[in-house]
Scaffold this motif. Structure first.
Motif, PDB file in Angstrom:
ATOM      1  N   LEU A  19       0.830  -1.195   0.000  1.00  0.00           N
ATOM      2  CA  LEU A  19       0.000   0.000   0.000  1.00  0.00           C
ATOM      3  C   LEU A  19       0.867   1.248   0.000  1.00  0.00           C
ATOM      4  O   LEU A  19       1.980   1.240   0.540  1.00  0.00           O
ATOM      5  N   GLN A  31      -6.839  -0.640  -0.937  1.00  0.00           N
ATOM      6  CA  GLN A  31      -7.682  -1.331   0.032  1.00  0.00           C
ATOM      7  C   GLN A  31      -7.313  -2.799   0.127  1.00  0.00           C
ATOM      8  O   GLN A  31      -6.851  -3.393  -0.844  1.00  0.00           O
ATOM      9  N   TYR A  33      -8.567  -6.608   2.340  1.00  0.00           N
ATOM     10  CA  TYR A  33      -9.563  -7.308   3.142  1.00  0.00           C
ATOM     11  C   TYR A  33      -8.814  -8.291   4.034  1.00  0.00           C
ATOM     12  O   TYR A  33      -8.080  -9.140   3.535  1.00  0.00           O
ATOM     13  N   HIS A  62     -14.354   3.580  10.195  1.00  0.00           N
ATOM     14  CA  HIS A  62     -14.904   4.287   9.033  1.00  0.00           C
ATOM     15  C   HIS A  62     -16.382   4.582   9.289  1.00  0.00           C
ATOM     16  O   HIS A  62     -17.121   3.689   9.717  1.00  0.00           O
ATOM     17  N   SER A  99     -14.725  -1.502   8.867  1.00  0.00           N
ATOM     18  CA  SER A  99     -13.628  -0.923   8.079  1.00  0.00           C
ATOM     19  C   SER A  99     -12.979   0.255   8.793  1.00  0.00           C
ATOM     20  O   SER A  99     -13.613   0.952   9.590  1.00  0.00           O
ATOM     21  N   LEU A 147      -9.909   3.535   7.902  1.00  0.00           N
ATOM     22  CA  LEU A 147      -9.050   4.226   6.944  1.00  0.00           C
ATOM     23  C   LEU A 147      -7.755   4.568   7.662  1.00  0.00           C
ATOM     24  O   LEU A 147      -7.782   5.148   8.746  1.00  0.00           O
ATOM     25  N   SER A 182      -5.524   7.025   3.765  1.00  0.00           N
ATOM     26  CA  SER A 182      -6.821   6.679   3.196  1.00  0.00           C
ATOM     27  C   SER A 182      -6.837   5.312   2.527  1.00  0.00           C
ATOM     28  O   SER A 182      -7.649   5.055   1.638  1.00  0.00           O
ATOM     29  N   ASN A 183      -5.942   4.423   2.930  1.00  0.00           N
ATOM     30  CA  ASN A 183      -6.032   3.019   2.522  1.00  0.00           C
ATOM     31  C   ASN A 183      -7.164   2.406   3.343  1.00  0.00           C
ATOM     32  O   ASN A 183      -7.190   2.538   4.569  1.00  0.00           O
ATOM     33  N   LEU A 184      -8.086   1.740   2.675  1.00  0.00           N
ATOM     34  CA  LEU A 184      -9.224   1.136   3.341  1.00  0.00           C
ATOM     35  C   LEU A 184      -8.865  -0.262   3.819  1.00  0.00           C
ATOM     36  O   LEU A 184      -8.430  -1.107   3.022  1.00  0.00           O
ATOM     37  N   LEU A 185      -9.025  -0.508   5.115  1.00  0.00           N
ATOM     38  CA  LEU A 185      -8.791  -1.820   5.713  1.00  0.00           C
ATOM     39  C   LEU A 185     -10.152  -2.360   6.134  1.00  0.00           C
ATOM     40  O   LEU A 185     -10.795  -1.799   7.013  1.00  0.00           O
ATOM     41  N   THR A 186     -10.599  -3.422   5.491  1.00  0.00           N
ATOM     42  CA  THR A 186     -11.854  -4.054   5.871  1.00  0.00           C
ATOM     43  C   THR A 186     -11.526  -5.371   6.552  1.00  0.00           C
ATOM     44  O   THR A 186     -10.761  -6.177   6.037  1.00  0.00           O
TER      45      THR A 186
END
Length: 118
Positions: A9, A64, A66, A87, A103, A105, A109-113
């Protein structure tokens, strides 16, 4: 033959990324940490790598990943107790595709779910 996947990332600041992931999310530094332009972090045998991208426009970052967990309730509770920002559209909920998810951020602003199968 394949043994793992380690997403990469973007990060604008190695120190900010390192602090967020180690202090807020409980990751540990792995590998050679002497380079300003690269960072490798690990938690529970999962690694995330980061590369320096100083000109990253946060509002245009669609990075992002998962992450699967086997105890999403405990993970969510521990992050809430640490006051980690969840989030606003990603609070813990059951999704129609059979996962319980939430989730975050990161500072770039990398989305981690995070998800657990029901």
């Amino acid at each position: 033959m394949l043994t793992a996947i380690n997403p990469k990332l973007p990060m604008r600041s190695k120190s900010a990324t390192q602090e967020y992931y180690t202090q807020q999310l409980g990751f540990m530094i792995v590998g050679d940490n002497s380079h300003d332009f690269y960072l490798m972090l690990e938690k529970d045998n999962l690694q995330i790598h980061f590369f320096l991208y100083e000109n990253l426009i946060v509002k245009e970052n669609f990075g992002q990943i998962y992450l699967r967990t086997d105890d999403i309730e405990a993970l969510y509770k521990s992050l809430k107790e640490k006051k980690v920002a969840i989030h606003p559209n990603g609070t813990l909920q059951i999704k129609p595709w059979g996962q319980k998810e939430f989730s975050l951020l990161d500072p770039d602003s990398n989305l981690l779910t995070f998800g657990e199968a029901l």
